[in-house]
Design an enzyme around this catalytic site. Structure first.
Site, PDB file in Angstrom:
ATOM      1  N   ASP A 104       0.850  -1.197   0.000  1.00  9.51           N
ATOM      2  CA  ASP A 104       0.000   0.000   0.000  1.00  9.51           C
ATOM      3  C   ASP A 104       0.880   1.239   0.000  1.00  9.51           C
ATOM      4  OD1 ASP A 104      -1.736   2.107   0.398  1.00  9.51           O
ATOM      5  OD2 ASP A 104      -2.951   1.076   1.893  1.00  9.51           O
ATOM      6  N   HIS A 159       0.461   7.893   4.072  1.00 11.48           N
ATOM      7  CA  HIS A 159       1.129   7.227   5.181  1.00 11.48           C
ATOM      8  C   HIS A 159       2.643   7.474   5.218  1.00 11.48           C
ATOM      9  CE1 HIS A 159      -2.729   5.345   5.582  1.00 11.48           C
ATOM     10  NE2 HIS A 159      -2.652   4.865   4.365  1.00 11.48           N
TER      11      HIS A 159
END
Length: 286
Positions: A189, A194
């Site tokens: 991902d 993030h």
């Protein structure tokens, strides 16, 4: 582009064939914080190939391990800016234990599209079979797209799971690592939310946040270790709603209630006044 729910609901998203090795499983477990005590035999079930067992939440990354670009949120009738999207819910149902290595095929579809007014919720499902055609797992997830509601779709019903009106049977405090999001993104991902501070700010966050699916795995491991003797083979399914963010490096506090054949779970961030993290979470035993 406004969401076209009639086109989206039921859309077949096609098949994908993928494979994984024991190294992929080890990386995933380490990205969840496994192996903190490298001499603990139970920890080594996650972090050493001799008696390696696969945590069921590995199903959420298995098909994406070789993806190196940020995901696109584009389906028939749907095209959404990635910066508007957060994970809503996740469920994994196992049909048999996940092998340490293997090859599989997943067929995906859009299950539903809900109009929450200020946001849209897109529900999708992937059914995964082994190379020999045996069912392995079914995973269903939803994403919450801010600012994409108001397209005239149905709102949907509540699926809340209320814990018993008593004190929890177990309370667990679990640390996360400051670099945990940077580790976890190596499992496939690559959403810059993030890792990239500028992107995180553009999405409305002060700093990059931990992947919801990382929290999902961390909490599952903690509950499995504490209540199922670290035996992943005792898990039939694991589902949860992502109720709030986690900042890499902060503690998670998980409360667990035992019921017949299942565990009810909630998780909060105690250092932010018990801010909700996971809710409506249920682990069913095999």
């Amino acid at each position: 582009m406004p969401i076209d729910a009639d086109t989206a609901i039921g859309a077949d998203l096609g098949e994908t064939t993928f494979s994984w090795t024991s190294s992929d499983v080890l990386l995933y477990h380490l990205a969840l914080g496994a192996g903190a005590d490298p001499t603990d035999e139970r920890e080594l079930r996650y972090a050493y190939e001799r008696d390696l067992r696969v945590l069921p939440s590995f199903a959420t990354v298995a098909a994406n391990l070789r993806l190196f670009e940020p995901p696109a949120v584009t389906f028939p009738g749907i095209s959404i800016d990635l910066a508007k999207v957060v994970h809503g819910t996740q469920e994994v149902v196992l049909h048999r234990p996940i092998p340490v290595e293997g090859k599989a095929t997943g067929r995906s579809r859009v299950v539903d599209v809900l109009d929450k007014g200020k946001a849209a919720v897109i529900v999708s499902e992937i059914a995964v079979t082994s190379d020999s055609g045996d069912p392995l797992w079914t995973a269903r997830s939803s994403i919450f797209a801010r600012g994409e509601g108001g397209f005239g779709g149905k709102r949907g019903t509540s699926d809340r799971v209320e814990p018993p009106a008593r004190e929890p049977d177990v309370v667990l405090d679990t640390p996360t690592l400051p670099q945990q999001a940077l580790l976890y993104r190596l499992c496939g991902d690559r959403n810059p939310l993030h890792a990239d501070p500028d992107f995180a700010r553009s999405a409305g966050f002060d700093t990059p946040i931990l992947h919801g699916l990382c929290t999902y795995g961390v909490v599952l491991k903690g509950v499995t270790d504490a209540l199922l003797d670290a035996d992943v083979r005792r898990i039939r399914s694991w589902s949860a709603k992502f109720a709030g963010i986690v900042l890499p490096g902060e503690r998670l506090r998980t409360r667990v209630w035992r019921e017949e054949g299942r565990l009810l779970v909630t998780t909060t961030a105690p250092d932010r006044d018990e801010a909700p993290v996971l809710s409506d979470a249920v682990l069913t035993e095999a």
